[in-house]
Write a protein that holds these residues in place. Structure first.
Motif, short mmCIF file in Angstrom:
data_model
loop_
_atom_site.label_atom_id
_atom_site.label_comp_id
_atom_site.label_asym_id
_atom_site.label_seq_id
_atom_site.Cartn_x
_atom_site.Cartn_y
_atom_site.Cartn_z
N UNK A 150 -21.28 -7.33 20.58
CA UNK A 150 -19.82 -7.25 20.56
C UNK A 150 -19.32 -5.96 21.22
N UNK A 151 -19.98 -4.85 20.94
CA UNK A 151 -19.54 -3.59 21.52
C UNK A 151 -19.70 -3.61 23.04
N UNK A 152 -20.83 -4.12 23.52
CA UNK A 152 -21.04 -4.18 24.97
C UNK A 152 -20.00 -5.07 25.63
N UNK A 153 -19.73 -6.23 25.03
CA UNK A 153 -18.78 -7.17 25.63
C UNK A 153 -17.36 -6.62 25.59
N UNK A 154 -16.95 -6.08 24.45
CA UNK A 154 -15.59 -5.57 24.33
C UNK A 154 -15.36 -4.34 25.21
N UNK A 155 -16.39 -3.51 25.38
CA UNK A 155 -16.25 -2.30 26.19
C UNK A 155 -15.82 -2.60 27.62
N UNK A 156 -16.16 -3.80 28.11
CA UNK A 156 -15.81 -4.16 29.49
C UNK A 156 -14.31 -4.26 29.69
N UNK B 6 -11.29 1.33 29.44
CA UNK B 6 -11.61 2.32 30.47
C UNK B 6 -12.81 3.18 30.10
N UNK B 7 -13.01 3.32 28.80
CA UNK B 7 -14.08 4.20 28.33
C UNK B 7 -14.35 3.87 26.87
N UNK B 8 -15.58 4.08 26.44
CA UNK B 8 -15.92 4.00 25.03
C UNK B 8 -16.28 5.39 24.53
N UNK B 9 -15.91 5.68 23.29
CA UNK B 9 -16.31 6.92 22.65
C UNK B 9 -17.15 6.55 21.44
#
Length: 291
Positions: free
Chosen positions: A119-125, A128-131
């Motif tokens: 979920x994190x990988x998919x939503x990060x797309x 602009x940036x993940x923290x």
């Protein structure tokens, strides 16, 4: 150029709280939105892991225990978020329209069930940036899962928050350069920071350089973007390239380090060590990474 939408995979730990403060500090700089995402373990994912020889009742009990533990963790994360926003000068917003009206840093929170790394990988797309929280918190290994999910499967940069919230971020920026595609992607992703920074330093070393353009090439690239940077050569500390890199960044007074991640394979770095691993484990400043 700006980071308008930031994803924060949130954990209910001290590292998670430091990441939340880092994210809000970043959002205030860019007038951006931070979406805090907590991924609960889906009890249905436990059943296939139960193996053979377990009765239906035992599997149901295992799923029920997983559900309770996941719910308790989700409650702690929600409480952390609620405590953070209570009485602080932050605005809650659930849509781009609401965030635009606020004309300030905005926050939202969501708790969903599933596999965090997926979920994190998919939503990060879509951000602009993940923290992410510091992966060496020793409190919740899921923070490291989120980090590697973004690095390896999102196509987006990730900013690793330090263990303690920074007092400033992005005023004095160091970029690690070794000629690789990963370091080039990291500098391209950091351009908004570099345009805003008071000072920019490119760190390089013959022990860090890989096949690719040397430091003169990246300095020329930045000049085309109207960014003046100075180049500084660093040396390994007790044969550790990562320690030399962090030492040079600290000497510069850097409050943001930008670098490529895992130029060598992740497995090799886990077994033999490496610059990425050393920086992840030992940095006391925000680190922006790309792969």
């Amino acid at each position: 150029m700006a980071y308008r939408r930031i994803l924060l995979p949130l954990t209910g730990t001290a590292a998670g709280e430091a990441a939340l403060q880092t994210a809000v500090m970043t959002a205030r700089i860019w007038h951006s939105h931070v979406h805090c995402l907590h991924v609960r373990v889906d009890a249905r994912d436990v059943a296939p892991l139960a193996g053979e020889g377990l009765s239906g009742a035992m599997i149901e009990e295992m799923m029920a225990a997983t559900e309770r533990e996941s719910g308790d963790r989700a409650s702690r994360v929600q409480a952390l978020f609620d405590r953070f926003v209570d009485g602080k000068d932050v605005v809650l917003a659930s849509s781009a329209e609401a965030a635009e009206k606020a004309d300030a840093a905005t926050l939202s929170f969501e708790s969903v069930a599933g596999r965090e790394e997926d979920l994190v990988a998919q939503q990060s797309r879509l951000y602009d940036m993940a923290i992410v929280p510091h992966p060496d918190s020793r409190e919740d290994v899921s923070s490291s899962d989120a980090l590697h999910a973004v690095l390896f499967d999102s196509g987006r940069p990730v900013l690793i928050a330090p263990r303690l919230p920074p007092t400033t971020i992005g005023t004095r920026v160091c970029c690690a350069w070794n000629g690789t595609a990963e370091s080039a992607a990291a500098i391209a992703a950091a351009l908004p920071w570099l345009h805003r920074a008071e000072a920019v330093q490119i760190l390089y070393s013959k022990d860090y350089q890989r096949r690719g353009p040397d430091v003169r090439g990246i300095l020329s690239y930045l000049r085309w973007h109207s960014i003046k940077a100075e180049a500084t050569e660093f040396s390994p500390v007790t044969r550790e390239v990562g320690a030399g890199l962090l030492g040079a960044a600290r000497d510069f007074g850097s409050d943001l380090l930008c670098m490529g991640a895992y130029s060598h394979s992740r497995i090799r770095q886990l077994i033999l060590g490496g610059v990425t691993r050393h920086v992840l484990e030992n940095s006391d400043m925000p680190v922006m990474m790309c792969r």
